[in-house]
Design a protein around this motif. Structure first.
Motif, mmCIF file in Angstrom:
data_model
loop_
_atom_site.group_PDB
_atom_site.id
_atom_site.type_symbol
_atom_site.label_atom_id
_atom_site.label_comp_id
_atom_site.label_asym_id
_atom_site.label_seq_id
_atom_site.Cartn_x
_atom_site.Cartn_y
_atom_site.Cartn_z
ATOM 1 N N PHE A 1 0.859 -1.191 0.000
ATOM 2 C CA PHE A 1 0.000 0.000 0.000
ATOM 3 C C PHE A 1 0.886 1.229 0.000
ATOM 4 C CE2 PHE A 1 -2.321 3.409 2.170
ATOM 5 C CZ PHE A 1 -3.550 3.396 1.494
ATOM 6 N N ALA A 2 0.511 2.219 -0.809
ATOM 7 C CA ALA A 2 1.254 3.478 -0.880
ATOM 8 C C ALA A 2 0.273 4.644 -0.877
ATOM 9 C CB ALA A 2 2.122 3.529 -2.136
ATOM 10 N N TYR A 3 0.568 5.632 -0.020
ATOM 11 C CA TYR A 3 -0.264 6.835 0.026
ATOM 12 C C TYR A 3 0.605 8.028 -0.350
ATOM 13 C CZ TYR A 3 -3.656 10.331 1.424
ATOM 14 O OH TYR A 3 -4.541 11.380 1.402
ATOM 15 N N TYR A 4 0.160 8.798 -1.372
ATOM 16 C CA TYR A 4 0.925 9.917 -1.909
ATOM 17 C C TYR A 4 0.379 11.221 -1.333
ATOM 18 C CZ TYR A 4 2.036 6.164 -5.156
ATOM 19 O OH TYR A 4 2.414 4.961 -5.694
ATOM 20 N N THR A 5 1.167 11.861 -0.468
ATOM 21 C CA THR A 5 0.694 13.096 0.161
ATOM 22 C C THR A 5 0.623 14.253 -0.834
ATOM 23 O OG1 THR A 5 2.946 13.686 0.853
ATOM 24 C CG2 THR A 5 1.611 12.421 2.404
ATOM 25 N N ASN A 6 1.426 14.210 -1.892
ATOM 26 C CA ASN A 6 1.403 15.328 -2.851
ATOM 27 C C ASN A 6 0.112 15.364 -3.659
ATOM 28 O OD1 ASN A 6 2.053 12.975 -4.204
ATOM 29 N ND2 ASN A 6 3.315 14.019 -5.742
ATOM 30 N N THR A 7 -0.574 14.228 -3.797
ATOM 31 C CA THR A 7 -1.839 14.187 -4.548
ATOM 32 C C THR A 7 -3.003 13.712 -3.683
ATOM 33 O OG1 THR A 7 -1.372 11.930 -5.312
ATOM 34 C CG2 THR A 7 -0.640 13.750 -6.727
ATOM 35 N N SER A 8 -2.714 13.388 -2.407
ATOM 36 C CA SER A 8 -3.737 12.857 -1.497
ATOM 37 C C SER A 8 -4.455 11.656 -2.119
ATOM 38 C CB SER A 8 -4.755 13.947 -1.121
ATOM 39 O OG SER A 8 -4.128 15.018 -0.456
ATOM 40 N N SER A 9 -3.676 10.769 -2.700
ATOM 41 C CA SER A 9 -4.219 9.575 -3.348
ATOM 42 C C SER A 9 -3.434 8.354 -2.911
ATOM 43 C CB SER A 9 -4.157 9.715 -4.871
ATOM 44 O OG SER A 9 -2.805 9.836 -5.298
ATOM 45 N N TYR A 10 -3.973 7.171 -3.204
ATOM 46 C CA TYR A 10 -3.304 5.953 -2.796
ATOM 47 C C TYR A 10 -3.417 4.906 -3.891
ATOM 48 C CZ TYR A 10 -7.901 3.861 -1.909
ATOM 49 O OH TYR A 10 -9.163 3.371 -2.067
ATOM 50 N N GLU A 11 -2.612 3.867 -3.748
ATOM 51 C CA GLU A 11 -2.703 2.714 -4.634
ATOM 52 C C GLU A 11 -2.180 1.486 -3.891
ATOM 53 O OE1 GLU A 11 -0.236 2.551 -8.071
ATOM 54 O OE2 GLU A 11 1.529 3.371 -7.056
ATOM 55 N N TYR A 12 -2.629 0.316 -4.335
ATOM 56 C CA TYR A 12 -2.113 -0.939 -3.793
ATOM 57 C C TYR A 12 -0.924 -1.376 -4.638
ATOM 58 C CZ TYR A 12 -6.026 -1.272 -0.605
ATOM 59 O OH TYR A 12 -6.914 -1.023 0.405
ATOM 60 N N THR A 13 0.139 -1.769 -3.971
ATOM 61 C CA THR A 13 1.382 -2.139 -4.648
ATOM 62 C C THR A 13 1.681 -3.609 -4.390
ATOM 63 O OG1 THR A 13 2.708 -1.495 -2.731
ATOM 64 C CG2 THR A 13 2.286 0.196 -4.402
#
Length: 454
Positions: free
Chosen positions: A395-407
């Motif tokens: 799991f990764a959460y990107y603070t620059n876009t306030s989005s996430y994805e499963y890795t």
């Protein structure tokens, strides 16, 4: 097409400098592909070497091996010289005795009747005194064989040195070493300018040491401009106050040259971080964050992390009072925790390092109790699915876009129980405490770098 107007696509292998020797020595800059995109711009895929790679050049390694061999030969020669000197003194001391025996034997051979019982006994006693000379002479034969072996070894060393000299050409070793240091400095500067990237891979584990209990944390300073080489170790997760500070990584590996800090307040969990010479940690049985300065041995500031759970309210899956996890990356200082209003989901807050004020907060929506561990790289929170064997970063959460994805980024959890996992942006490695083992992982970051011409 000008090179400076090209767009380079780089996959950078970021590894720790210094002691620990992680990639193979022969690895260097490698271009895996070269092509053009739809706009005709050059695209390259490159893996950068370790920041101290030049120190591990095969020729340098070969020279070090030769120096070790020369040292061994020198030690053997010293032993041989000492033994020869000792035995030579013994031979000189028996020289007069040998002349006496030789004289008596000549007289006895010329006139056998002159050798009466008394004279025969005296000759026998003299010969007995010479018997210890036999093992000395036998040792001389052994030493003669050693000299032949040493002579052959020196001859082989000479041939290898000549080959290295021809390979190096006109440059002597010292000049090459200075060039290596210059290139290493430029490479380190280049890697820092490359900036951030997306995590795409984790290397095999590098076990640095096995020490302490099952749970704990260890770290170096995470501030990028810092040149601080100290290593800190904090054993346990419950009411600990003892921090060991080692002068260098090599000292930590050997368990030597350390000083002890006794914290004024005990800690909870293993989510501690050293940033710019200060230790940031969660105070036991509270949601208070403490900033402890190592050199002054004093608390500079402490502040409550509003609403944050503590005392095993919202830990990682392994427990251990891991409610508040402090960490640092290229963007600064962070706190990873959760609150009751967030229903136990992971919350990320960026902190101001001096005052510990919360600058910005994100709700990831990911349940913290389902996470094994987590770490920040380039403003992105990466979460592992477990602390046990078979763990992966999923799991990764990107603070620059306030989005996430499963890795799906696998890594080898060698000792099957991770209780601390943190990224060091200065060294670009993951520090882990794995079942009483201190372990490092190199990371692979995917980057797109555009030059000024694009």
């Amino acid at each position: 097409m000008h090179l400076f107007s090209a767009m380079f696509l780089l996959v950078m292998l970021a590894v720790m400098p210094g002691e620990a020797l992680y990639p193979r020595p022969e690895e260097g800059w490698e271009i895996y592909s070269s092509a053009q995109d739809a706009d005709g711009k050059c695209i390259c895929t490159v893996v950068a070497p370790a920041q101290n790679m030049c120190n591990r050049d095969p020729r340098s390694r070969q020279l070090r091996q030769l120096m070790e061999k020369v040292q061994n030969i020198s030690q053997s020669m010293e032993v041989l010289d000492l033994r020869t000197y000792r035995d030579l003194q013994y031979v000189r001391n028996t020289e007069s005795l040998m002349k006496v025996v030789d004289g008596k034997l000549k007289v006895a051979s010329e006139n056998p009747r002159s050798l009466n019982p008394k004279g025969f006994q005296e000759l026998k006693d003299k010969v007995t005194q010479l018997l210890p000379l036999l093992p000395v002479l036998e040792q001389y034969k052994t030493d003669a064989k050693m000299i032949l072996r040493l002579r052959e070894e020196v001859r082989n060393l000479s041939l290898v040195l000549m080959a290295i000299q021809e390979e190096m050409g006109a440059y002597d070793y010292e000049e090459l070493r200075q060039r290596v240091l210059l290139l290493e400095t430029r490479l380190h500067s280049c890697m820092q300018k490359l900036g951030c990237g997306k995590l795409t891979g984790v290397s095999n584990p590098i076990t640095v040491r096995a020490s302490g209990s099952r749970f704990g944390s260890w770290m170096t300073d995470t501030m990028i401009p810092s040149s601080d080489n100290r290593v800190w170790s904090m054993d346990g997760y419950f009411k600990g106050r003892r921090v060991l500070e080692y002068r260098t990584m090599n000292d930590f590996m050997k368990g030597q040259n350390f000083v002890q800090h006794l914290l004024p307040h005990p800690w909870a969990g293993t989510g501690h971080v050293v940033y710019n010479g200060s230790l940031y940690y969660n105070k036991y049985q509270s949601n208070i964050i403490i900033k402890y300065h190592f050199r002054s041995r004093s608390v500079l500031v402490q502040r409550s992390l509003s609403g944050a759970g503590y005392n095993n309210t919202f830990p990682y899956s392994w427990g251990g009072s891991s409610d508040i996890d402090l960490m640092a990356d290229e963007n600064g200082l962070w706190a990873v925790y959760t609150t009751i209003p967030n229903a136990g989901n992971i919350v990320i807050s960026r902190l101001e390092p001096q005052s510990l004020e919360v600058l910005q907060t994100w709700d990831t929506g990911f349940p913290k109790r389902s996470a094994g561990e987590s770490f920040m790289i380039c403003g992105t929170l990466y979460v592992t699915n477990s602390h046990l064997a078979g763990a992966k970063i999923y799991f990764a959460y990107y603070t620059n876009t306030s989005s996430y994805e499963y890795t799906d980024i696998p890594f080898h959890n060698q000792y099957s129980h991770i209780s601390m996992m943190d990224y060091n942006p200065r060294e670009r490695v993951l520090y882990t405490w794995n079942n009483g083992h201190q372990v490092l992982y190199n990371v692979t970051l995917f980057q797109v770098i555009k030059t000024s011409g694009d």
